[in-house]
Design a protein around this motif. Structure first.
Motif, PDB file in Angstrom:
ATOM      1  N   VAL A 102       0.844  -1.194   0.000  1.00 13.51           N
ATOM      2  CA  VAL A 102       0.000   0.000   0.000  1.00 13.51           C
ATOM      3  C   VAL A 102       0.879   1.243   0.000  1.00 13.51           C
ATOM      4  N   HIS A 103       0.553   2.206  -0.882  1.00 17.36           N
ATOM      5  CA  HIS A 103       1.331   3.431  -0.989  1.00 17.36           C
ATOM      6  C   HIS A 103       0.619   4.627  -0.380  1.00 17.36           C
ATOM      7  N   SER A 104      -0.691   4.627  -0.411  1.00 19.08           N
ATOM      8  CA  SER A 104      -1.455   5.702   0.215  1.00 19.08           C
ATOM      9  C   SER A 104      -2.818   5.154   0.587  1.00 19.08           C
ATOM     10  N   ILE A 105      -3.330   5.588   1.730  1.00 23.85           N
ATOM     11  CA  ILE A 105      -4.607   5.039   2.210  1.00 23.85           C
ATOM     12  C   ILE A 105      -5.331   6.089   3.028  1.00 23.85           C
ATOM     13  N   GLY A 106      -6.651   6.104   2.922  1.00 25.19           N
ATOM     14  CA  GLY A 106      -7.451   7.027   3.714  1.00 25.19           C
ATOM     15  C   GLY A 106      -8.760   6.400   4.123  1.00 25.19           C
ATOM     16  N   ILE A 107      -9.294   6.844   5.231  1.00 25.51           N
ATOM     17  CA  ILE A 107     -10.594   6.356   5.668  1.00 25.51           C
ATOM     18  C   ILE A 107     -11.660   6.939   4.752  1.00 25.51           C
ATOM     19  N   MET A 108     -12.625   6.143   4.374  1.00 27.74           N
ATOM     20  CA  MET A 108     -13.675   6.574   3.462  1.00 27.74           C
ATOM     21  C   MET A 108     -14.920   6.943   4.253  1.00 27.74           C
ATOM     22  N   PRO A 109     -15.404   8.177   4.100  1.00 26.92           N
ATOM     23  CA  PRO A 109     -16.624   8.572   4.807  1.00 26.92           C
ATOM     24  C   PRO A 109     -17.771   7.617   4.500  1.00 26.92           C
ATOM     25  N   THR A 110     -18.407   7.116   5.547  1.00 29.10           N
ATOM     26  CA  THR A 110     -19.455   6.110   5.399  1.00 29.10           C
ATOM     27  C   THR A 110     -20.730   6.606   6.065  1.00 29.10           C
ATOM     28  N   LEU A 111     -21.803   6.658   5.299  1.00 24.04           N
ATOM     29  CA  LEU A 111     -23.090   7.129   5.789  1.00 24.04           C
ATOM     30  C   LEU A 111     -24.001   5.937   6.062  1.00 24.04           C
ATOM     31  N   CYS A 112     -24.724   6.005   7.174  1.00 25.45           N
ATOM     32  CA  CYS A 112     -25.711   4.989   7.518  1.00 25.45           C
ATOM     33  C   CYS A 112     -27.086   5.654   7.563  1.00 25.45           C
ATOM     34  N   PRO A 113     -28.099   5.056   6.969  1.00 27.72           N
ATOM     35  CA  PRO A 113     -29.423   5.692   6.978  1.00 27.72           C
ATOM     36  C   PRO A 113     -29.998   5.789   8.385  1.00 27.72           C
ATOM     37  N   LYS A 114     -30.543   6.942   8.696  1.00 26.03           N
ATOM     38  CA  LYS A 114     -31.253   7.172   9.951  1.00 26.03           C
ATOM     39  C   LYS A 114     -32.613   7.762   9.635  1.00 26.03           C
ATOM     40  N   GLU A 115     -33.606   7.409  10.420  1.00 26.25           N
ATOM     41  CA  GLU A 115     -34.939   7.935  10.187  1.00 26.25           C
ATOM     42  C   GLU A 115     -34.917   9.455  10.247  1.00 26.25           C
ATOM     43  N   ALA A 116     -35.669  10.077   9.369  1.00 31.85           N
ATOM     44  CA  ALA A 116     -35.650  11.534   9.251  1.00 31.85           C
ATOM     45  C   ALA A 116     -35.966  12.214  10.587  1.00 31.85           C
ATOM     46  N   LYS A 117     -36.785  11.601  11.406  1.00 33.51           N
ATOM     47  CA  LYS A 117     -37.174  12.214  12.673  1.00 33.51           C
ATOM     48  C   LYS A 117     -36.014  12.289  13.664  1.00 33.51           C
ATOM     49  N   GLU A 118     -34.926  11.566  13.407  1.00 31.95           N
ATOM     50  CA  GLU A 118     -33.766  11.601  14.296  1.00 31.95           C
ATOM     51  C   GLU A 118     -32.903  12.838  14.069  1.00 31.95           C
ATOM     52  N   PHE A 119     -33.119  13.557  12.979  1.00 35.32           N
ATOM     53  CA  PHE A 119     -32.328  14.740  12.674  1.00 35.32           C
ATOM     54  C   PHE A 119     -33.015  15.993  13.224  1.00 35.32           C
ATOM     55  N   LYS A 120     -32.213  16.874  13.798  1.00 38.20           N
ATOM     56  CA  LYS A 120     -32.739  18.158  14.255  1.00 38.20           C
ATOM     57  C   LYS A 120     -33.011  19.091  13.085  1.00 38.20           C
ATOM     58  N   LYS A 121     -32.245  18.918  12.013  1.00 33.23           N
ATOM     59  CA  LYS A 121     -32.463  19.690  10.790  1.00 33.23           C
ATOM     60  C   LYS A 121     -32.181  18.782   9.600  1.00 33.23           C
ATOM     61  N   LEU A 122     -32.758  19.138   8.459  1.00 37.75           N
ATOM     62  CA  LEU A 122     -32.626  18.324   7.256  1.00 37.75           C
ATOM     63  C   LEU A 122     -32.138  19.206   6.100  1.00 37.75           C
ATOM     64  N   PRO A 123     -30.880  19.641   6.165  1.00 36.89           N
ATOM     65  CA  PRO A 123     -30.373  20.557   5.138  1.00 36.89           C
ATOM     66  C   PRO A 123     -30.168  19.850   3.803  1.00 36.89           C
ATOM     67  N   GLN A 124     -30.481  20.545   2.739  1.00 36.02           N
ATOM     68  CA  GLN A 124     -30.253  20.005   1.395  1.00 36.02           C
ATOM     69  C   GLN A 124     -29.630  21.076   0.514  1.00 36.02           C
ATOM     70  N   ASP A 125     -28.474  21.556   0.928  1.00 33.99           N
ATOM     71  CA  ASP A 125     -27.735  22.470   0.073  1.00 33.99           C
ATOM     72  C   ASP A 125     -27.284  21.703  -1.165  1.00 33.99           C
ATOM     73  N   PRO A 126     -27.300  22.326  -2.326  1.00 36.47           N
ATOM     74  CA  PRO A 126     -26.963  21.602  -3.556  1.00 36.47           C
ATOM     75  C   PRO A 126     -25.493  21.223  -3.632  1.00 36.47           C
ATOM     76  N   LEU A 127     -25.223  20.174  -4.376  1.00 35.02           N
ATOM     77  CA  LEU A 127     -23.860  19.733  -4.680  1.00 35.02           C
ATOM     78  C   LEU A 127     -23.885  19.051  -6.035  1.00 35.02           C
ATOM     79  N   GLY A 128     -22.732  18.608  -6.493  1.00 30.28           N
ATOM     80  CA  GLY A 128     -22.672  17.887  -7.756  1.00 30.28           C
ATOM     81  C   GLY A 128     -22.642  16.392  -7.529  1.00 30.28           C
ATOM     82  N   LEU A 129     -23.366  15.643  -8.347  1.00 28.21           N
ATOM     83  CA  LEU A 129     -23.377  14.184  -8.268  1.00 28.21           C
ATOM     84  C   LEU A 129     -22.739  13.647  -9.543  1.00 28.21           C
ATOM     85  N   GLU A 130     -21.518  13.174  -9.417  1.00 32.38           N
ATOM     86  CA  GLU A 130     -20.759  12.736 -10.586  1.00 32.38           C
ATOM     87  C   GLU A 130     -21.017  11.282 -10.936  1.00 32.38           C
TER      88      GLU A 130
END
Length: 230
Positions: A102-130
C-alpha cells in the motif's frame, strides 16, 4: 464525534452528520517507484481494511472481491480501534500473488441511513453528483460527489456536513420493499470558489434489508433520483 467500537465490524460515525474535510490520508510510505515487473502498476480501490489486535492494518478486501495480505503492516492516525474493519480508499500494487504493498490510504466517509425524525435539521444544500454505483457484494452504494469550497481570510478550507435520511419504506405491488433515502448536505460557511471531488459510501443495512433503494440528491441542476436493486 464518537466512534462505535464494534468487534470485526465497519467503524462508522454515530452522529447524524459526517463532517467532510478530505479523503486521502497518508500511511508510512507516500511515494513509489514504478518498476517494469509483472505487478508494478499501481491500482486504486475502495476496500475494507482488517485491523489486528495491535491496531495495524494487515489485509484488505476490495469492492471487486479481491483479498490481499499486506507485505508489511501499516498504521495511520485514524486507526483507533483494534480487531475491527475500516472502510478505506487506497492506492497499492501487487508484489506477489495474494500480497500487496500500500502506498497511500485514507478512511472513506461512510453514511448509515437514519430515520428523518432523528435529525434536528434536514439541510439540502446543492452539490454535484458525478457517479453512483452499487458494489458487487451489494454491501455499499458508492457516491462520487462534487462540492464547492474555498478558503477563508486565515486560509482555512470550509467544512461540509453530510447525512442520510430514511424517509420511508414502502411495499410494492410485487410485495418487495423499497427504502427511500435522501442525501443531506450542509454547506456551512464554506465559500464556493472552486470544486473538489469526494467519494463517500452508504452502508446498506443487514437487518430489515430492503429489496431496492431510491436515493434522492439535490444538485445544482435540480433534484436527481437514483434507483438501486439490491
Amino acid at each position: 464525534m464518537s466512534i462505535q467500537h464494534t468487534n470485526r465490524s465497519i467503524v462508522r460515525r454515530l452522529m447524524p452528520f459526517y463532517l467532510l474535510t478530505f479523503l486521502l490520508f497518508s500511511c508510512t510510505n507516500d511515494s513509489y517507484e514504478k518498476g517494469e515487473g509483472k505487478y508494478s502498476l499501481i491500482q486504486a480501490d475502495f476496500a475494507e481494511l482488517t485491523i489486528n489486535s495491535e491496531k495495524y492494518g494487515i489485509s484488505f478486501l476490495t469492492d471487486e472481491g479481491d483479498e490481499y495480505r499486506l507485505n508489511k503492516p501499516l498504521t495511520a492516525s485514524w486507526i483507533e480501534t483494534a480487531d475491527t474493519i475500516y472502510r478505506t480508499a487506497l492506492y497499492y500494487n501487487k508484489v506477489e500473488d495474494g500480497k500487496a504493498e500500500v502506498h497511500s490510504i485514507g478512511i472513506m466517509p461512510t453514511l448509515c441511513p437514519k430515520e428523518a425524525k432523528e435529525f434536528k435539521k434536514l439541510p439540502q444544500d446543492p452539490l454535484g453528483l458525478e457517479s453512483t454505483w452499487l458494489t458487487r457484494n451489494g454491501k455499499y452504494i458508492n457516491l462520487g460527489l462534487l462540492m464547492k469550497n474555498g478558503r477563508d481570510d486565515v486560509g482555512k478550507e470550509g467544512i461540509h456536513s453530510l447525512g442520510l435520511a430514511l424517509d420511508d419504506v414502502k411495499e410494492n405491488e410485487d410485495h418487495t420493499h423499497t427504502a427511500y433515502y435522501r442525501l443531506l448536505h450542509d454547506q456551512g460557511k464554506a465559500p464556493e470558489y472552486y470544486t473538489n471531488r469526494y467519494y463517500v459510501c452508504i452502508l446498506l443495512p443487514k437487518e430489515n434489508r430492503p429489496d431496492s433503494v431510491c436515493l434522492t440528491v439535490k444538485t445544482y441542476d435540480g433534484i436527481v433520483v437514483k434507483k438501486f436493486k439490491l
